[in-house]
Write an enzyme that holds these catalytic residues in place. Structure first.
Site, PDB file in Angstrom:
ATOM      1  N   LEU A  35       0.828  -1.230   0.000  1.00  0.00           N
ATOM      2  CA  LEU A  35       0.000   0.000   0.000  1.00  0.00           C
ATOM      3  C   LEU A  35       0.856   1.272   0.000  1.00  0.00           C
ATOM      4  O   LEU A  35       0.395   2.348   0.413  1.00  0.00           O
ATOM      5  CB  LEU A  35      -0.969   0.004   1.194  1.00  0.00           C
ATOM      6  CG  LEU A  35      -1.986  -1.147   1.226  1.00  0.00           C
ATOM      7  CD1 LEU A  35      -2.922  -0.974   2.432  1.00  0.00           C
ATOM      8  CD2 LEU A  35      -2.812  -1.230  -0.063  1.00  0.00           C
ATOM      9  N   SER A  36       2.113   1.157  -0.484  1.00  0.00           N
ATOM     10  CA  SER A  36       2.969   2.368  -0.527  1.00  0.00           C
ATOM     11  C   SER A  36       2.511   3.295  -1.658  1.00  0.00           C
ATOM     12  O   SER A  36       2.799   4.485  -1.646  1.00  0.00           O
ATOM     13  CB  SER A  36       4.428   1.954  -0.762  1.00  0.00           C
ATOM     14  OG  SER A  36       4.537   1.243  -1.984  1.00  0.00           O
ATOM     15  N   LYS A  87       7.799   2.374  -9.348  1.00  0.00           N
ATOM     16  CA  LYS A  87       7.680   2.517 -10.810  1.00  0.00           C
ATOM     17  C   LYS A  87       7.822   3.954 -11.323  1.00  0.00           C
ATOM     18  O   LYS A  87       7.520   4.227 -12.485  1.00  0.00           O
ATOM     19  CB  LYS A  87       6.352   1.951 -11.270  1.00  0.00           C
ATOM     20  CG  LYS A  87       5.136   2.553 -10.576  1.00  0.00           C
ATOM     21  CD  LYS A  87       3.871   2.360 -11.365  1.00  0.00           C
ATOM     22  CE  LYS A  87       3.678   3.491 -12.333  1.00  0.00           C
ATOM     23  NZ  LYS A  87       2.406   3.476 -13.024  1.00  0.00           N
ATOM     24  N   SER A 127       8.353  -4.072 -19.147  1.00  0.00           N
ATOM     25  CA  SER A 127       8.049  -2.787 -19.777  1.00  0.00           C
ATOM     26  C   SER A 127       8.836  -2.607 -21.071  1.00  0.00           C
ATOM     27  O   SER A 127       9.969  -3.084 -21.189  1.00  0.00           O
ATOM     28  CB  SER A 127       8.417  -1.657 -18.802  1.00  0.00           C
ATOM     29  OG  SER A 127       8.403  -0.400 -19.462  1.00  0.00           O
ATOM     30  N   TYR A 152      14.889   2.695 -12.751  1.00  0.00           N
ATOM     31  CA  TYR A 152      13.610   1.962 -12.842  1.00  0.00           C
ATOM     32  C   TYR A 152      13.644   1.035 -14.059  1.00  0.00           C
ATOM     33  O   TYR A 152      13.411  -0.165 -13.945  1.00  0.00           O
ATOM     34  CB  TYR A 152      12.431   2.931 -12.963  1.00  0.00           C
ATOM     35  CG  TYR A 152      11.219   2.273 -13.591  1.00  0.00           C
ATOM     36  CD1 TYR A 152      10.920   2.464 -14.945  1.00  0.00           C
ATOM     37  CD2 TYR A 152      10.420   1.410 -12.852  1.00  0.00           C
ATOM     38  CE1 TYR A 152       9.857   1.823 -15.531  1.00  0.00           C
ATOM     39  CE2 TYR A 152       9.350   0.770 -13.440  1.00  0.00           C
ATOM     40  CZ  TYR A 152       9.073   0.981 -14.784  1.00  0.00           C
ATOM     41  OH  TYR A 152       8.013   0.329 -15.381  1.00  0.00           O
ATOM     42  N   LYS A 156      13.809  -3.363 -14.518  1.00  0.00           N
ATOM     43  CA  LYS A 156      12.951  -4.221 -15.354  1.00  0.00           C
ATOM     44  C   LYS A 156      13.825  -5.155 -16.192  1.00  0.00           C
ATOM     45  O   LYS A 156      13.557  -6.347 -16.306  1.00  0.00           O
ATOM     46  CB  LYS A 156      12.065  -3.375 -16.285  1.00  0.00           C
ATOM     47  CG  LYS A 156      10.937  -2.656 -15.592  1.00  0.00           C
ATOM     48  CD  LYS A 156       9.954  -3.613 -14.930  1.00  0.00           C
ATOM     49  CE  LYS A 156       8.841  -2.895 -14.208  1.00  0.00           C
ATOM     50  NZ  LYS A 156       7.998  -3.813 -13.433  1.00  0.00           N
ATOM     51  N   ASN A 182       2.401   1.730 -23.238  1.00  0.00           N
ATOM     52  CA  ASN A 182       1.949   2.737 -22.279  1.00  0.00           C
ATOM     53  C   ASN A 182       0.519   2.483 -21.815  1.00  0.00           C
ATOM     54  O   ASN A 182      -0.416   2.828 -22.536  1.00  0.00           O
ATOM     55  CB  ASN A 182       2.085   4.138 -22.898  1.00  0.00           C
ATOM     56  CG  ASN A 182       3.531   4.570 -22.946  1.00  0.00           C
ATOM     57  OD1 ASN A 182       4.365   3.892 -23.557  1.00  0.00           O
ATOM     58  ND2 ASN A 182       3.853   5.664 -22.268  1.00  0.00           N
ATOM     59  N   LEU A 203       1.523  10.944 -18.777  1.00  0.00           N
ATOM     60  CA  LEU A 203       0.769  11.899 -19.606  1.00  0.00           C
ATOM     61  C   LEU A 203      -0.724  11.911 -19.313  1.00  0.00           C
ATOM     62  O   LEU A 203      -1.295  12.969 -19.022  1.00  0.00           O
ATOM     63  CB  LEU A 203       0.993  11.577 -21.088  1.00  0.00           C
ATOM     64  CG  LEU A 203       0.190  12.444 -22.072  1.00  0.00           C
ATOM     65  CD1 LEU A 203       0.608  13.911 -21.975  1.00  0.00           C
ATOM     66  CD2 LEU A 203       0.349  11.931 -23.496  1.00  0.00           C
ATOM     67  N   ARG A 234       4.163   7.354 -28.674  1.00  0.00           N
ATOM     68  CA  ARG A 234       4.111   6.155 -27.837  1.00  0.00           C
ATOM     69  C   ARG A 234       2.964   5.257 -28.282  1.00  0.00           C
ATOM     70  O   ARG A 234       2.072   5.715 -29.015  1.00  0.00           O
ATOM     71  CB  ARG A 234       3.878   6.549 -26.358  1.00  0.00           C
ATOM     72  CG  ARG A 234       4.992   7.382 -25.722  1.00  0.00           C
ATOM     73  CD  ARG A 234       6.247   6.573 -25.486  1.00  0.00           C
ATOM     74  NE  ARG A 234       7.257   7.319 -24.757  1.00  0.00           N
ATOM     75  CZ  ARG A 234       8.123   8.176 -25.307  1.00  0.00           C
ATOM     76  NH1 ARG A 234       8.080   8.371 -26.621  1.00  0.00           N
ATOM     77  NH2 ARG A 234       9.047   8.791 -24.568  1.00  0.00           N
ATOM     78  N   ARG A 298      11.735  16.391 -21.994  1.00  0.00           N
ATOM     79  CA  ARG A 298      12.035  15.872 -20.650  1.00  0.00           C
ATOM     80  C   ARG A 298      13.277  14.985 -20.743  1.00  0.00           C
ATOM     81  O   ARG A 298      13.341  14.116 -21.617  1.00  0.00           O
ATOM     82  CB  ARG A 298      10.845  15.083 -20.115  1.00  0.00           C
ATOM     83  CG  ARG A 298      11.042  14.443 -18.756  1.00  0.00           C
ATOM     84  CD  ARG A 298       9.751  13.853 -18.215  1.00  0.00           C
ATOM     85  NE  ARG A 298       9.287  12.726 -19.040  1.00  0.00           N
ATOM     86  CZ  ARG A 298       8.209  12.003 -18.729  1.00  0.00           C
ATOM     87  NH1 ARG A 298       7.476  12.291 -17.663  1.00  0.00           N
ATOM     88  NH2 ARG A 298       7.837  10.985 -19.491  1.00  0.00           N
ATOM     89  N   GLY A 300      15.760  12.122 -20.634  1.00  0.00           N
ATOM     90  CA  GLY A 300      15.571  10.662 -20.561  1.00  0.00           C
ATOM     91  C   GLY A 300      14.463  10.141 -21.458  1.00  0.00           C
ATOM     92  O   GLY A 300      14.340   8.934 -21.656  1.00  0.00           O
TER      93      GLY A 300
HETATM   94  C1  WQD Z   1       4.416   9.630 -22.420  1.00  0.00           C
HETATM   95  C2  WQD Z   1       4.714  10.779 -23.365  1.00  0.00           C
HETATM   96  C3  WQD Z   1       6.326  12.330 -22.480  1.00  0.00           C
HETATM   97  C4  WQD Z   1       3.865  13.828 -19.187  1.00  0.00           C
HETATM   98  C5  WQD Z   1       6.996   5.642 -18.654  1.00  0.00           C
HETATM   99  C6  WQD Z   1       7.859   4.455 -18.289  1.00  0.00           C
HETATM  100  C7  WQD Z   1       7.128   3.169 -18.625  1.00  0.00           C
HETATM  101  C8  WQD Z   1       5.836   3.157 -17.868  1.00  0.00           C
HETATM  102  C9  WQD Z   1       4.986   4.325 -18.390  1.00  0.00           C
HETATM  103  C10 WQD Z   1       5.619   2.524 -15.553  1.00  0.00           C
HETATM  104  C11 WQD Z   1       6.203  11.130 -23.410  1.00  0.00           C
HETATM  105  C12 WQD Z   1       4.968  13.001 -22.663  1.00  0.00           C
HETATM  106  C13 WQD Z   1       4.331  13.106 -20.285  1.00  0.00           C
HETATM  107  C14 WQD Z   1       3.606  15.213 -19.321  1.00  0.00           C
HETATM  108  C15 WQD Z   1       4.277  15.101 -21.615  1.00  0.00           C
HETATM  109  N1  WQD Z   1       6.093   3.309 -16.501  1.00  0.00           N
HETATM  110  N2  WQD Z   1       4.524  13.752 -21.480  1.00  0.00           N
HETATM  111  N3  WQD Z   1       3.823  15.801 -20.543  1.00  0.00           N
HETATM  112  O1  WQD Z   1       7.715   8.083 -20.299  1.00  0.00           O
HETATM  113  O2  WQD Z   1       6.570   6.857 -22.235  1.00  0.00           O
HETATM  114  O3  WQD Z   1       6.847   5.689 -20.050  1.00  0.00           O
HETATM  115  O4  WQD Z   1       5.722   5.546 -18.060  1.00  0.00           O
HETATM  116  O5  WQD Z   1       4.983   1.535 -15.595  1.00  0.00           O
HETATM  117  O6  WQD Z   1       7.902   2.062 -18.235  1.00  0.00           O
HETATM  118  O7  WQD Z   1       9.051   4.491 -19.049  1.00  0.00           O
HETATM  119  O8  WQD Z   1       5.237   7.564 -20.225  1.00  0.00           O
HETATM  120  O9  WQD Z   1       3.233   8.920 -19.710  1.00  0.00           O
HETATM  121  O10 WQD Z   1       5.485   9.630 -18.742  1.00  0.00           O
HETATM  122  O11 WQD Z   1       5.052   9.926 -21.181  1.00  0.00           O
HETATM  123  O12 WQD Z   1       4.460  15.663 -22.716  1.00  0.00           O
HETATM  124  O13 WQD Z   1       3.192  15.921 -18.354  1.00  0.00           O
HETATM  125  O14 WQD Z   1       4.058  11.947 -22.879  1.00  0.00           O
HETATM  126  O15 WQD Z   1       7.377  13.207 -22.876  1.00  0.00           O
HETATM  127  O16 WQD Z   1       6.520  11.533 -24.727  1.00  0.00           O
HETATM  128  P1  WQD Z   1       6.681   7.134 -20.777  1.00  0.00           P
HETATM  129  P2  WQD Z   1       4.716   9.044 -19.874  1.00  0.00           P
END
Ligand code: WQD
Length: 342
Positions: A35-36, A87, A127, A152, A156, A182, A203, A234, A298, A300
């Site tokens: 429950l963290s 995660k 993932s 993270y 995986k 995603n 997102l 994505r 962003r 990474g």
């Molecule tokens: C999706 C796209 C962002 C937020 C990560 C992990 C993956 C899984 C899902 C855990 C990207 C863009 C995002 C925002 C934005 N994690 N974005 N504004 O980074 O593809 O995957 O989360 O289970 O393992 O790697 O997902 O939803 O963070 O980003 O523009 O406020 O939306 O740059 O292109 P991501 P995300």
């Protein structure tokens, strides 16, 4: 005799949707979760949706003694789906040792208990992050994995190696790793969904919180990528479609009489959508105008990734079915229920 499935992390986002689908398929479920990053209220919602309440125990699976005690008391578990993990990509960069301990030790504890208490089957939540930025798209399961951008993502990749090496060394074990693209959306009842603590990193929850007025505006991270509209691409997959794939994977292991060995499947839709397409899709599906701004990339983030789903389609007989706009609307319905918005 009804099969009993242990779902670790089962009060979490993907875990809770998977417990519902396991119940719908006639399995009994026991959840272990610390429950963290979730709430025990989810148990009530699972019961309301599926008509059955999972058993539940709260502890962290990186605790070796507690994990052994749990399995000693639950030797009737027929298979395990292992979701429980830290995660948050960004947080993992700040707290790498927490991530390596939590995400690696918990899997090692589970596998050692599987050997000790003769539980052969495990499905692992992996993932697409293990692919990094693939050279070729769509990405297939045999695409070489790359160094992850974050601790993270690295956990995986290392967890997949731990599983694969264990299955090779201990023939009594068999495992399936499911590489999620995603995951987005919520259950059609809006009784369960994604519940990020604090500021959403992902997102779609940030979009729904912006639409709900909790966030002032969405920041689109970069519009200078080599894509049609400049924003990153994505493969967004509906969480219920994703949950159903886990039920199929469990059935495959239970029926394979230890012949499955170690298998990997991509779970995506096979379609890539840009951030701006998701924004427009959300506005179209919900009728809600989104306030957003373009900001620099962003750190990474990769530019684009989407799945080749042929192997999962043909080998598992599974295919993502829900359309993007239906999925985005389900996320909005969940947010509205959460915030009592009519
Ligand atoms: C999706 C796209 C962002 C937020 C990560 C992990 C993956 C899984 C899902 C855990 C990207 C863009 C995002 C925002 C934005 N994690 N974005 N504004 O980074 O593809 O995957 O989360 O289970 O393992 O790697 O997902 O939803 O963070 O980003 O523009 O406020 O939306 O740059 O292109 P991501 P995300």
């Amino acid at each position: 005799m009804t099969k009993k499935i242990l779902v670790t992390g089962g009060t979490g986002y993907i875990g809770s949707h998977t417990v519902v689908e396991l119940h719908n398929a006639g399995y009994d479920v026991i959840i272990v979760d610390d429950l963290s990053n979730s709430s025990a209220d989810v148990l009530d919602s699972i019961e309301e949706i599926s008509g059955k309440r999972p058993e539940f125990e709260q502890f962290n699976l990186a605790d070796t003694a507690k994990t052994d005690d749990f399995f000693n008391r639950n030797q009737d578990v027929d298979a395990i789906i292992h979701f429980a993990a830290s995660k948050a990509v960004g947080e993992s960069v700040e707290k790498p040792l927490h991530y390596y301990r939590n995400n690696l030790v918990s899997l090692i504890n589970i596998l050692e208990c599987q050997r000790k208490y003769k539980i052969a089957n495990i499905v692992f939540s992996s993932s697409c992050t293990v692919y990094g930025q693939p050279d070729k798209l769509p990405v297939t399961e045999d695409t070489p994995r790359q160094d992850a951008e974050s601790p993270y993502g690295n956990t995986k990749r290392v967890n997949e190696d731990i599983l694969h090496d264990s299955v090779k060394a201990y023939p009594e074990l068999q495992a399936i790793a499911l590489r999620y693209f995603n995951p987005i959306g919520a259950h059609p009842t809006a009784l369960i969904g994604e519940l990020p603590l604090g500021v959403p990193q992902n997102l779609v929850p940030f979009i729904t919180q912006t639409a709900a007025g909790i966030r002032e505006k969405l920041s689109v991270f970069g519009d200078d990528y080599d894509t049609a509209d400049g924003s990153a691409i994505r493969d967004y997959i509906n969480v219920v479609d994703l949950a159903k794939a886990h039920v199929i994977a469990i059935k495959r292991l239970l029926e394979s009489k230890n012949k499955a060995g170690y298998e990997v499947f991509n779970l995506g839709t096979g379609n890539g959508y840009s951030v701006l397409q998701i924004v427009k899709g959300f506005e179209k599906a919900t009728g809600v105008k989104l306030n957003y701004q373009i900001v620099p990339r962003r750190e990474g983030d990769i530019e684009k990734i989407w799945a080749d789903t042929t192997y999962a389609n043909e080998e598992l007989g599974w295919k993502a079915e829900k359309e993007l706009e239906e999925t985005l609307l389900s996320a909005w319905n969940w947010e509205k229920r959460l915030r009592n918005i009519q």
